[in-house]
Design an enzyme around this catalytic site. Sequence first.
Site, short mmCIF file in Angstrom:
data_model
loop_
_atom_site.label_atom_id
_atom_site.label_comp_id
_atom_site.label_asym_id
_atom_site.label_seq_id
_atom_site.Cartn_x
_atom_site.Cartn_y
_atom_site.Cartn_z
N ASP A 1 -4.33 -4.58 6.35
CA ASP A 1 -4.71 -5.47 5.26
C ASP A 1 -3.57 -6.45 4.97
O ASP A 1 -2.41 -6.07 4.94
CB ASP A 1 -5.02 -4.64 4.01
CG ASP A 1 -5.60 -5.47 2.88
OD1 ASP A 1 -6.21 -6.53 3.17
OD2 ASP A 1 -5.47 -5.06 1.71
N SER B 1 0.85 -1.19 0.00
CA SER B 1 0.00 0.00 0.00
C SER B 1 0.89 1.24 0.00
O SER B 1 1.63 1.45 -0.95
CB SER B 1 -0.95 -0.03 1.20
OG SER B 1 -1.81 1.10 1.20
N THR B 2 0.84 2.05 1.04
CA THR B 2 1.61 3.29 1.10
C THR B 2 3.10 3.01 0.94
O THR B 2 3.67 2.25 1.71
CB THR B 2 1.36 4.01 2.44
OG1 THR B 2 -0.03 4.14 2.65
CG2 THR B 2 2.02 5.37 2.45
N MET C 1 -0.13 1.31 5.06
CA MET C 1 -0.90 1.67 6.24
C MET C 1 -2.01 0.66 6.47
O MET C 1 -2.44 -0.04 5.55
CB MET C 1 -1.49 3.07 6.09
CG MET C 1 -2.36 3.28 4.88
SD MET C 1 -2.94 4.97 4.70
CE MET C 1 -4.35 4.96 5.81
N HIS D 1 -2.69 -1.26 -3.19
CA HIS D 1 -3.82 -0.35 -3.00
C HIS D 1 -3.65 0.85 -3.93
O HIS D 1 -2.84 1.74 -3.67
CB HIS D 1 -3.89 0.15 -1.56
CG HIS D 1 -4.18 -0.93 -0.56
ND1 HIS D 1 -4.02 -0.74 0.79
CD2 HIS D 1 -4.62 -2.20 -0.71
CE1 HIS D 1 -4.35 -1.85 1.43
NE2 HIS D 1 -4.71 -2.76 0.54
#
Length: 387
Positions: A329, A204-205, A326, A233
């Site tokens: 997940d 993600s991030t 972040m 993401h």
Amino acid sequence: MTITTSEATSHTLGGPIRVMVVDDSAVVRGLETRMLEEDPAIQVVASVGNGQMAVQALDRHDIEVVILDIEMPVMDGLTALPELLRKSPNLKVIMASTLTLRNAEVTLKALQMGASECLAKPTTSREISGGTDFRHDLVEKVKALGGARRRALGRAAPTARAGGAVVERKVGALPSLMAQRAQQPISLRPAAEERPDIIAIGSSTGGPQALFTVFGDMRKGGWPSQPIVVTQHMPATFTTILAGHIERVAGVPTAEAKDGDPIRGGHIYIAPGDYHMVVETRGTEKILRLNQDPPESFCRPAVDPLFRSVAKAYGRRVLAVVLTGMGADGSKGGKIIAESGGTVIAQDEPSSVVWGMPGATAQIGACSAVLPLKDIAAYVLRSANKR
């Protein structure tokens, strides 16, 4: 085996996360400022209309996170980005752009240049003001990046404003999952002895940069024969561009997954924005299926559905990798893979932009290794080449 994560320290600078909003639309700046300041852990200290003004604002304000538009007069976001990071190397920058192919290309370039995250911005102010998803993403990304920056610098954690005053809490007392993780030991489990038949990656991030690093390193070490499935993401359009960038870095066939795609060795498949990607068994072959089931962990695509599906389809012969991001997940799905006999590894905290997803996966006891980003490709190749 047990390892201990570094304990977050405090202080020198507490209070709300200090944010600058940069957009040529005064209406958009106002809407984003209002959304951010509804959360008492955030304070917008500067709001400016172009990149040049943003660079100048760093001389007047101690800014931690910047929301940076791409298309602006005088100096656009891509031009301003390196200037901002030169002046403030620890600054966290979120690129905000509408969902166009051009903006997706520019955003991916910005991430490679040092931006921390991207944010899909609705095309009209009405959509921005009425969009709960945008509001949630904006606030949570600012808090995650601001908190990660403070932990990396050994500062006080983000704190709320109460009646206009700052209420300071040290990191060790912050009742957040991240702060709790920083003080808990991590128990590692043995890796599977079998060679994996598939490699599944969640991020993600900070994920695009991490993926480029891992795949670039894997290319140098000799590409494995296994297929690789990736959930990052990202919104639609952005994942299309991401697939193209990864193909150039990795040097192997890479594409956004299509519903019903057969899974082929030596290929990389990217979950498309707004669709969960899962693996199913059809006769003697494995295929990819896409669905628009409800978001998980506020995300679609989400990592957990992918991880659950590969555990079901491949059993013990799975290697899962959880990279920077972040939230949590991937942690539940990673636990299922581990309990099915597969192997799960996670990126370590110092090399992560945000140690949310990998931290949660490590803390839940799913991991066989927690590694710096630079060591992940070598681990993957060793596992993939087991006899």
